[in-house]
Every structure is written in C-alpha cells, then in structure tokens.
Design a protein around this motif. Structure first.
Motif, PDB file in Angstrom:
ATOM      1  N   GLY A   1      51.977  78.097 -48.655  1.00 42.06           N
ATOM      2  CA  GLY A   1      53.303  78.556 -48.299  1.00 42.06           C
ATOM      3  C   GLY A   1      53.617  78.340 -46.825  1.00 42.06           C
ATOM      4  N   GLN A   2      54.796  78.777 -46.428  1.00 44.06           N
ATOM      5  CA  GLN A   2      55.284  78.545 -45.063  1.00 44.06           C
ATOM      6  C   GLN A   2      54.397  79.217 -44.017  1.00 44.06           C
ATOM      7  OE1 GLN A   2      59.149  80.239 -44.263  1.00 44.06           O
ATOM      8  NE2 GLN A   2      59.586  78.747 -42.656  1.00 44.06           N
ATOM      9  N   MET A   3      53.975  80.446 -44.270  1.00 44.51           N
ATOM     10  CA  MET A   3      53.145  81.178 -43.318  1.00 44.51           C
ATOM     11  C   MET A   3      51.832  80.439 -43.058  1.00 44.51           C
ATOM     12  SD  MET A   3      53.116  84.261 -41.717  1.00 44.51           S
ATOM     13  CE  MET A   3      51.981  85.536 -41.133  1.00 44.51           C
ATOM     14  N   GLU A   4      51.189  79.986 -44.122  1.00 43.50           N
ATOM     15  CA  GLU A   4      49.913  79.280 -44.013  1.00 43.50           C
ATOM     16  C   GLU A   4      50.112  77.909 -43.362  1.00 43.50           C
ATOM     17  OE1 GLU A   4      49.909  82.528 -46.626  1.00 43.50           O
ATOM     18  OE2 GLU A   4      51.196  80.724 -46.704  1.00 43.50           O
ATOM     19  N   GLY A   5      51.234  77.271 -43.683  1.00 41.38           N
ATOM     20  CA  GLY A   5      51.523  75.976 -43.080  1.00 41.38           C
ATOM     21  C   GLY A   5      51.790  76.065 -41.596  1.00 41.38           C
ATOM     22  N   GLY A   6      52.184  77.255 -41.125  1.00 40.92           N
ATOM     23  CA  GLY A   6      52.420  77.448 -39.698  1.00 40.92           C
ATOM     24  C   GLY A   6      51.194  77.857 -38.931  1.00 40.92           C
ATOM     25  N   GLY A   7      50.054  77.955 -39.598  1.00 42.19           N
ATOM     26  CA  GLY A   7      48.809  78.347 -38.946  1.00 42.19           C
ATOM     27  C   GLY A   7      48.057  77.173 -38.357  1.00 42.19           C
ATOM     28  N   PRO A   8      46.867  77.413 -37.816  1.00 45.57           N
ATOM     29  CA  PRO A   8      46.089  76.363 -37.143  1.00 45.57           C
ATOM     30  C   PRO A   8      45.697  75.201 -38.045  1.00 45.57           C
ATOM     31  CG  PRO A   8      45.240  78.549 -36.609  1.00 45.57           C
ATOM     32  CD  PRO A   8      46.234  78.733 -37.710  1.00 45.57           C
TER      33      PRO A   8
ATOM     34  N   GLN B   1      43.983  92.545 -44.246  1.00 48.04           N
ATOM     35  CA  GLN B   1      44.130  91.090 -44.223  1.00 48.04           C
ATOM     36  C   GLN B   1      45.406  90.688 -44.961  1.00 48.04           C
ATOM     37  OE1 GLN B   1      39.522  91.064 -45.081  1.00 48.04           O
ATOM     38  NE2 GLN B   1      40.244  88.951 -45.067  1.00 48.04           N
ATOM     39  N   TRP B   2      45.867  89.487 -44.665  1.00 47.51           N
ATOM     40  CA  TRP B   2      47.119  88.967 -45.212  1.00 47.51           C
ATOM     41  C   TRP B   2      46.800  88.053 -46.385  1.00 47.51           C
ATOM     42  CZ3 TRP B   2      52.130  89.779 -43.158  1.00 47.51           C
ATOM     43  CH2 TRP B   2      53.140  89.001 -43.717  1.00 47.51           C
ATOM     44  N   THR B   3      47.234  88.440 -47.582  1.00 51.60           N
ATOM     45  CA  THR B   3      46.966  87.617 -48.762  1.00 51.60           C
ATOM     46  C   THR B   3      47.701  86.286 -48.646  1.00 51.60           C
ATOM     47  OG1 THR B   3      46.750  89.589 -50.126  1.00 51.60           O
ATOM     48  CG2 THR B   3      47.022  87.496 -51.269  1.00 51.60           C
ATOM     49  N   CYS B   4      46.958  85.211 -48.764  1.00 49.13           N
ATOM     50  CA  CYS B   4      47.535  83.875 -48.588  1.00 49.13           C
ATOM     51  C   CYS B   4      48.347  83.456 -49.811  1.00 49.13           C
ATOM     52  CB  CYS B   4      46.437  82.844 -48.362  1.00 49.13           C
ATOM     53  SG  CYS B   4      45.522  83.061 -46.832  1.00 49.13           S
ATOM     54  N   THR B   5      49.463  82.816 -49.551  1.00 50.20           N
ATOM     55  CA  THR B   5      50.190  82.105 -50.587  1.00 50.20           C
ATOM     56  C   THR B   5      49.650  80.684 -50.571  1.00 50.20           C
ATOM     57  OG1 THR B   5      52.169  83.477 -50.308  1.00 50.20           O
ATOM     58  CG2 THR B   5      52.463  81.318 -51.351  1.00 50.20           C
TER      59      THR B   5
ATOM     60  N   CYS C   1      37.014  81.214 -43.882  1.00 53.17           N
ATOM     61  CA  CYS C   1      38.332  80.678 -44.208  1.00 53.17           C
ATOM     62  C   CYS C   1      39.434  81.662 -43.835  1.00 53.17           C
ATOM     63  CB  CYS C   1      38.408  80.346 -45.690  1.00 53.17           C
ATOM     64  SG  CYS C   1      37.203  79.097 -46.227  1.00 53.17           S
ATOM     65  N   GLY C   2      39.185  82.959 -44.037  1.00 55.09           N
ATOM     66  CA  GLY C   2      40.185  83.962 -43.695  1.00 55.09           C
ATOM     67  C   GLY C   2      40.439  84.069 -42.209  1.00 55.09           C
ATOM     68  N   ALA C   3      39.413  83.797 -41.406  1.00 58.85           N
ATOM     69  CA  ALA C   3      39.567  83.832 -39.955  1.00 58.85           C
ATOM     70  C   ALA C   3      40.173  82.539 -39.423  1.00 58.85           C
ATOM     71  CB  ALA C   3      38.213  84.090 -39.297  1.00 58.85           C
ATOM     72  N   MET C   4      40.086  81.457 -40.207  1.00 58.99           N
ATOM     73  CA  MET C   4      40.548  80.148 -39.755  1.00 58.99           C
ATOM     74  C   MET C   4      42.011  79.872 -40.064  1.00 58.99           C
ATOM     75  SD  MET C   4      37.295  77.838 -41.031  1.00 58.99           S
ATOM     76  CE  MET C   4      38.055  76.272 -40.569  1.00 58.99           C
ATOM     77  N   ILE C   5      42.517  80.403 -41.171  1.00 57.33           N
ATOM     78  CA  ILE C   5      43.795  79.926 -41.703  1.00 57.33           C
ATOM     79  C   ILE C   5      45.002  80.415 -40.906  1.00 57.33           C
ATOM     80  CG2 ILE C   5      44.118  81.796 -43.375  1.00 57.33           C
ATOM     81  CD1 ILE C   5      45.030  79.549 -45.366  1.00 57.33           C
TER      82      ILE C   5
ATOM     83  N   TYR D   1      50.628  69.877 -49.101  1.00 56.66           N
ATOM     84  CA  TYR D   1      52.060  70.187 -49.089  1.00 56.66           C
ATOM     85  C   TYR D   1      52.250  71.630 -48.648  1.00 56.66           C
ATOM     86  CZ  TYR D   1      56.929  70.478 -50.628  1.00 56.66           C
ATOM     87  OH  TYR D   1      58.290  70.643 -50.658  1.00 56.66           O
ATOM     88  N   VAL D   2      53.297  71.842 -47.859  1.00 55.11           N
ATOM     89  CA  VAL D   2      53.676  73.179 -47.414  1.00 55.11           C
ATOM     90  C   VAL D   2      55.039  73.498 -48.006  1.00 55.11           C
ATOM     91  CG1 VAL D   2      54.180  74.667 -45.447  1.00 55.11           C
ATOM     92  CG2 VAL D   2      52.355  72.955 -45.270  1.00 55.11           C
ATOM     93  N   GLU D   3      55.093  74.499 -48.876  1.00 58.96           N
ATOM     94  CA  GLU D   3      56.335  74.889 -49.539  1.00 58.96           C
ATOM     95  C   GLU D   3      57.075  75.916 -48.683  1.00 58.96           C
ATOM     96  OE1 GLU D   3      59.420  75.209 -51.273  1.00 58.96           O
ATOM     97  OE2 GLU D   3      58.094  74.027 -52.586  1.00 58.96           O
ATOM     98  N   GLN D   4      58.312  75.611 -48.341  1.00 63.13           N
ATOM     99  CA  GLN D   4      59.100  76.504 -47.496  1.00 63.13           C
ATOM    100  C   GLN D   4      59.733  77.655 -48.274  1.00 63.13           C
ATOM    101  OE1 GLN D   4      59.063  76.003 -44.110  1.00 63.13           O
ATOM    102  NE2 GLN D   4      57.636  74.358 -44.616  1.00 63.13           N
ATOM    103  N   ASP D   5      59.891  77.474 -49.580  1.00 56.95           N
ATOM    104  CA  ASP D   5      60.505  78.499 -50.421  1.00 56.95           C
ATOM    105  C   ASP D   5      59.405  79.355 -51.047  1.00 56.95           C
ATOM    106  OD1 ASP D   5      61.921  80.047 -52.220  1.00 56.95           O
ATOM    107  OD2 ASP D   5      62.264  78.392 -53.636  1.00 56.95           O
ATOM    108  N   SER D   6      59.298  80.620 -50.648  1.00 54.41           N
ATOM    109  CA  SER D   6      58.224  81.474 -51.164  1.00 54.41           C
ATOM    110  C   SER D   6      58.377  81.762 -52.653  1.00 54.41           C
ATOM    111  CB  SER D   6      58.169  82.792 -50.389  1.00 54.41           C
ATOM    112  OG  SER D   6      59.404  83.482 -50.480  1.00 54.41           O
TER     113      SER D   6
END
Length: 341
Positions: free
Chosen positions: A26-33, A163-167, A262-266, A40-45
């Motif tokens: 999702g968008q949040m994960e795509g905006g990470g490091p 922690q933030w559950t990843c989409t 992975c949780g600390a990296m994303i 693919y990064v989906e902008q629509d949640s």
C-alpha cells in the motif's frame, strides 16, 4: 526426500528454487525506506473495492497473479497454493483466490504464515509430488485494526510498543529446478509462551519463539551466525528485535551483526510515526519477496535465514485474559544449491 535432523530441522535433498516472486504494498509501505523494491505500490487503500476485507482479497489475488506472470506461468500451471492471512477463517485468502482454480491448502500461522507456506511447500516439492507450488500471504492495516483492536473511526491512541500492520502481500512460486535462490533447509517452529498478555507488544510475545527456532537450527546443523549474510526475522519490530538479541546473547550466541527484522526495515519510525515498526502477514512476505530474494538471485548476498514470527492469539483469547503464544518457522535460503553445486 527431505531428511530430518536434530530437533525439527529438515534438509532438502533437491533444493527447490524460488523460481518467481512478487510483492505488492500500500501507499504507506511504498513511502518507506524499501518502497522502490516492491513490484507495485497501490495508492488506493480500498484497492477499488467496497470494504477493507474485499481490498485485502484483491491485494492477495493480484500478488499471486503477478508472481505467476513473472515466472511465465498461469494459474493452471500451479499444482498447489499454500496461503493464509489474519482475517477470521482466512477469508481474505479464500475470497481472493477462489477464482484462480488452484488447489488450496489454507494456512494460519499469524505473521509466520509466509515461512510456514515456504516450509510446507518446499518439503512437498522435495518429495516430487508437484512441479509448481505457490506460497502466499497478505495483511491489511484496516482489516487487522477492525479485528484485533478497534475500527479506525474509534480513534484509539497507540502505545509506544505497538506496531503498524502492513498493507502488503508477498507470493513465491516454488519449482524443482531453476534460478536461485534455493531453499536448503527448514526448521519447524514450536509454540513458545512467556506469558505476555499485552496485545500492543507483539514483539515481546514473539521474540522468544524466534530465539528458540534460530537456536535449534544452529544446533541441529552446526552452523554459526557468521555463516549467513543475514538472519532475518518476520516482524518483531524495534522492541522485539532488541529482545531477541538479548535472549540469544544469554545463550552465548551473538547475532547482532547479522540480524535484520522486516518490521524494523519497512517503515521509517520517525518520519512515518509507526512506533515500534511494521507487523502483519504481509510485512515479512513483502520484504522477503521485494528485498531479500532479488539480492540472493543476483548473488549480492549468498545465504540468509528467514525466520518469520507469529502471535497465535485471537480477539477472544485476549479478551479472556489469555497470554500470547508465539511461533517462528525458519527457512535457509541460498544463492547456491546444496554443497555449493
């Protein structure tokens, strides 16, 4: 055939290949490091759907189809798919994959589901019963919040250990031969429960299980942490990662140089306000498929241990005051076949 050694480690005779893999976030994960490494990064949640649950099903379907396409395959070419998610009765998987027509073995290992799927898939592949097996999983921030905590409209405040559950979703196509990376060994996790009851501190609940599985693999095989470029845990996050290293040090094993989570990296915890990091089935699955497997394929790294971790809880057990059991399944992934051949 896979050979069992020690306390539950299986050496894979034919070293199945992770022939193709894909990760969609999702968008949040795509905006990470790690944003640039995903397919693919989906902008629509909502992923174009009417509900969060339908969105997660769409996410997992797209990811499985992407992995198959990258391998030059169609759903008809897959003999089995091993998949699951966090939603009750794994409905995200069921409704997402129902139109593909692939024989399904549904899994629930919480956030360890990707490693569980790879473990079972590689053992089945090693037995020679299939040519293509898909391992997949997914999670969605909003489905997990609704099920395990509160609906988003509640506006509850998150604790520092939360922690933030990843989409996110990851899928791997296993094949009996092909390009690296290869699956060399599997250690099946045991249920480990240190009595943690705080559902907002999953890292503390899962870290003991990760330590148990990694120590068992090292003891069963005679390997040392320095034999690996990375020892990757699923989603312990920042808090759980520190605890894991402490637990390992108490057993005389130092993994601080090799450990990655992975949780600390994303996410970037300062810029994205994700507190202790990422979590969810899709967290470790997407980071494995987007970041680590491509580097193994190119030879940039040669050997890793992938030990995804899961909290085997439910909303009902938490409401009844039960503790949170943890589990961790481990896969040895390598750029080389068995014996380096």
């Amino acid at each position: 055939m896979a050979k069992k050694i020690g306390t539950g480690t299986y050496l894979l005779e034919h070293t199945p290949s992770a022939a193709a893999f894909a990760a969609i976030v999702g968008q949040m994960e795509g905006g990470g490091p790690l944003g640039a490494c995903f397919d693919y990064v989906e902008q629509d949640s909502h992923f174009g759907k009417d509900s969060w649950e339908q969105a997660e099903s769409e996410l997992q379907r797209r990811t499985v189809e992407a992995a198959l396409k990258k391998g030059g395959l169609t759903p008809k070419d897959a003999d089995l798919i091993l998949a699951g998610d966090l939603i009750n009765q794994c409905t995200g998987t069921t409704y997402g994959l129902r139109g593909l027509g692939i024989p399904l073995l549904g899994l629930y290992g919480a956030c360890s589901t990707m490693a569980e799927g790879l473990a079972l898939g590689s053992i089945l592949m090693d037995s020679g019963i299939a040519r293509h097996i898909v391992a997949a999983t997914s999670s969605h921030f909003s489905t997990a919040e609704r099920q395990f905590r509160f609906p988003l409209s509640y506006g509850g405040q998150r604790t520092p250990t939360a922690q933030w559950t990843c989409t996110a979703s990851g899928a791997v196509v296993l094949a009996p031969c092909g390009d690296p990376p290869y699956l060399r060994a599997v250690t099946v996790g045991r249920i480990v429960d240190y009595g943690i009851t705080d559902a907002n501190n999953m890292g503390a609940a899962m870290a003991p299980a990760a330590a148990d599985t990694i120590l068992r693999f090292l003891g069963d095989t005679g390997a040392a942490p320095g034999d690996f470029d990375a020892i990757v845990t699923g989603d312990l996050g920042i808090v759980g990662s520190r605890l894991l290293c402490t637990l390992m040090e108490k057993e005389g094993v130092d993994i601080t140089r090799q450990h990655r989570d992975c949780g600390a990296m994303i996410f970037d915890p300062e810029q994205q306000d994700t507190h202790a990091g990422g979590s969810g089935c899709g967290c470790s699955a997407s980071v494995l498929c987007g970041h680590f497997l491509p580097r193994l394929r190119t030879g940039e790294i040669r050997n890793i241990l992938f030990a995804a971790t899961g909290a085997l809880m439910s909303p009902t057990s938490s409401q009844q005051g039960e503790s949170i059991p943890g589990i961790s399944h481990l896969i040895h992934l390598s750029a080389e076949k068995k014996g380096g051949k």
